[in-house]
Design a protein around this motif. Structure first.
Motif, mmCIF file in Angstrom:
data_model
loop_
_atom_site.group_PDB
_atom_site.id
_atom_site.type_symbol
_atom_site.label_atom_id
_atom_site.label_comp_id
_atom_site.label_asym_id
_atom_site.label_seq_id
_atom_site.Cartn_x
_atom_site.Cartn_y
_atom_site.Cartn_z
ATOM 1 N N VAL A 121 -11.821 2.725 0.459
ATOM 2 C CA VAL A 121 -11.990 3.001 1.885
ATOM 3 C C VAL A 121 -13.188 3.933 2.055
ATOM 4 O O VAL A 121 -13.170 5.060 1.578
ATOM 5 N N ARG A 122 -14.216 3.448 2.745
ATOM 6 C CA ARG A 122 -15.423 4.235 3.018
ATOM 7 C C ARG A 122 -15.730 4.133 4.510
ATOM 8 O O ARG A 122 -16.699 3.509 4.919
ATOM 9 N N ILE A 123 -14.872 4.738 5.317
ATOM 10 C CA ILE A 123 -15.003 4.660 6.770
ATOM 11 C C ILE A 123 -15.016 6.090 7.321
ATOM 12 O O ILE A 123 -13.984 6.768 7.307
ATOM 13 N N PRO A 124 -16.175 6.541 7.808
ATOM 14 C CA PRO A 124 -16.294 7.930 8.275
ATOM 15 C C PRO A 124 -15.293 8.315 9.370
ATOM 16 O O PRO A 124 -14.782 9.443 9.356
ATOM 17 N N ARG A 125 -14.998 7.426 10.279
ATOM 18 C CA ARG A 125 -14.040 7.766 11.346
ATOM 19 C C ARG A 125 -12.651 8.014 10.763
ATOM 20 O O ARG A 125 -11.907 8.862 11.251
ATOM 21 N N PHE A 126 -12.291 7.277 9.724
ATOM 22 C CA PHE A 126 -11.002 7.497 9.068
ATOM 23 C C PHE A 126 -11.009 8.861 8.374
ATOM 24 O O PHE A 126 -10.035 9.606 8.447
ATOM 25 N N ASP A 127 -12.116 9.196 7.703
ATOM 26 C CA ASP A 127 -12.236 10.505 7.059
ATOM 27 C C ASP A 127 -12.045 11.630 8.072
ATOM 28 O O ASP A 127 -11.335 12.608 7.808
ATOM 29 N N GLU A 128 -12.668 11.489 9.224
ATOM 30 C CA GLU A 128 -12.549 12.504 10.270
ATOM 31 C C GLU A 128 -11.114 12.639 10.755
ATOM 32 O O GLU A 128 -10.603 13.747 10.938
ATOM 33 N N ARG A 129 -10.462 11.506 10.949
ATOM 34 C CA ARG A 129 -9.077 11.531 11.441
ATOM 35 C C ARG A 129 -8.142 12.147 10.395
ATOM 36 O O ARG A 129 -7.257 12.933 10.727
ATOM 37 N N VAL A 130 -8.325 11.803 9.138
ATOM 38 C CA VAL A 130 -7.500 12.379 8.067
ATOM 39 C C VAL A 130 -7.739 13.878 7.989
ATOM 40 O O VAL A 130 -6.794 14.653 7.806
ATOM 41 N N GLN A 169 1.407 9.920 10.438
ATOM 42 C CA GLN A 169 0.181 9.923 11.244
ATOM 43 C C GLN A 169 -0.993 9.363 10.441
ATOM 44 O O GLN A 169 -1.832 8.630 10.979
ATOM 45 N N ALA A 170 -1.055 9.690 9.165
ATOM 46 C CA ALA A 170 -2.123 9.160 8.307
ATOM 47 C C ALA A 170 -1.988 7.651 8.166
ATOM 48 O O ALA A 170 -2.989 6.922 8.171
ATOM 49 N N ILE A 185 0.858 -1.188 0.000
ATOM 50 C CA ILE A 185 0.000 0.000 0.000
ATOM 51 C C ILE A 185 0.892 1.235 0.000
ATOM 52 O O ILE A 185 1.921 1.265 0.664
ATOM 53 N N LYS A 186 0.484 2.254 -0.749
ATOM 54 C CA LYS A 186 1.229 3.504 -0.775
ATOM 55 C C LYS A 186 0.310 4.634 -0.351
ATOM 56 O O LYS A 186 -0.793 4.749 -0.857
ATOM 57 N N LEU A 187 0.790 5.441 0.578
ATOM 58 C CA LEU A 187 0.082 6.651 0.987
ATOM 59 C C LEU A 187 0.833 7.819 0.382
ATOM 60 O O LEU A 187 2.057 7.902 0.508
ATOM 61 N N LEU A 188 0.116 8.703 -0.297
ATOM 62 C CA LEU A 188 0.720 9.857 -0.945
ATOM 63 C C LEU A 188 0.110 11.127 -0.379
ATOM 64 O O LEU A 188 -1.115 11.219 -0.261
ATOM 65 N N ALA A 235 -3.863 2.184 9.617
ATOM 66 C CA ALA A 235 -3.673 0.886 10.277
ATOM 67 C C ALA A 235 -4.705 0.673 11.381
ATOM 68 O O ALA A 235 -5.261 -0.425 11.511
ATOM 69 N N ASP A 236 -4.980 1.710 12.161
ATOM 70 C CA ASP A 236 -5.900 1.579 13.292
ATOM 71 C C ASP A 236 -7.373 1.572 12.893
ATOM 72 O O ASP A 236 -8.158 0.778 13.407
ATOM 73 N N LEU A 237 -7.756 2.461 11.995
ATOM 74 C CA LEU A 237 -9.177 2.641 11.705
ATOM 75 C C LEU A 237 -9.676 1.891 10.471
ATOM 76 O O LEU A 237 -10.873 1.632 10.357
ATOM 77 N N VAL A 238 -8.782 1.553 9.568
ATOM 78 C CA VAL A 238 -9.197 0.851 8.354
ATOM 79 C C VAL A 238 -8.863 -0.637 8.449
ATOM 80 O O VAL A 238 -9.747 -1.489 8.348
ATOM 81 N N MET A 239 -7.607 -0.945 8.664
ATOM 82 C CA MET A 239 -7.192 -2.345 8.644
ATOM 83 C C MET A 239 -7.727 -3.162 9.823
ATOM 84 O O MET A 239 -7.879 -4.371 9.718
#
Length: 139
Positions: A123-132, A102-103, A83-86, A108-112
């Motif tokens: 990725v369709r996870i509202p808590r992850f969106d909020e954290r990002v 941090q992203a 996986i690559k985060l850009l 790792a914590d909220l998606v995986m």
């Protein structure tokens, strides 16, 4: 504007979030269309693979980590799973590699760790969106 993208190991864009930051908004950076983002994600995946192969040190086995241009910086965080985060941001964004880390930790914590998420899928996870939004958007 700052953008966080997550690209799966096949080169598909599975997450994209755009956030306006004062420096980028003042520069008038236009947002990319969905199609342009998909094409660019696949292209960056290929560039990352090529740069990993031509890396003369081969110590870390990673490819592209940072690309600087006039008015933008692209920071890449590659994981062991492919996986690559850009993070695409204005050069004035302070400590972009730390924000990218941090992203990754939020991913790792909220998606995986989410039992309803299927790997390699969008990725369709509202808590992850909020954290990002907190990390990249500075809120």
């Amino acid at each position: 504007m700052s953008s966080l993208w997550i690209i799966n190991k096949a080169g598909g864009l599975i997450y994209q979030a755009d956030y306006f930051v004062p420096a980028a908004a003042a520069a008038g950076a236009p947002p990319l269309s969905a199609n342009e983002a998909l094409i660019l994600a696949g292209t960056l995946h290929g560039i990352h693979a090529i740069t990993a192969r031509i890396n003369p040190t081969r110590a870390r086995g990673e490819g592209l980590e940072c690309l600087r241009g006039d008015g933008f910086e692209l920071h890449v965080r590659s994981t062991l799973t492919g996986i690559k985060l850009l993070l695409l941001a204005a050069p004035t964004l302070p400590n972009a590699p730390a924000l990218l880390q941090q992203a990754y930790e939020a991913y790792a914590d909220l998606v995986m760790k989410n039992p309803f998420y299927s790997p390699e899928m969008p990725v369709r996870i509202p808590r992850f969106d909020e954290r990002v939004r907190q990390i990249v958007g500075g809120s």
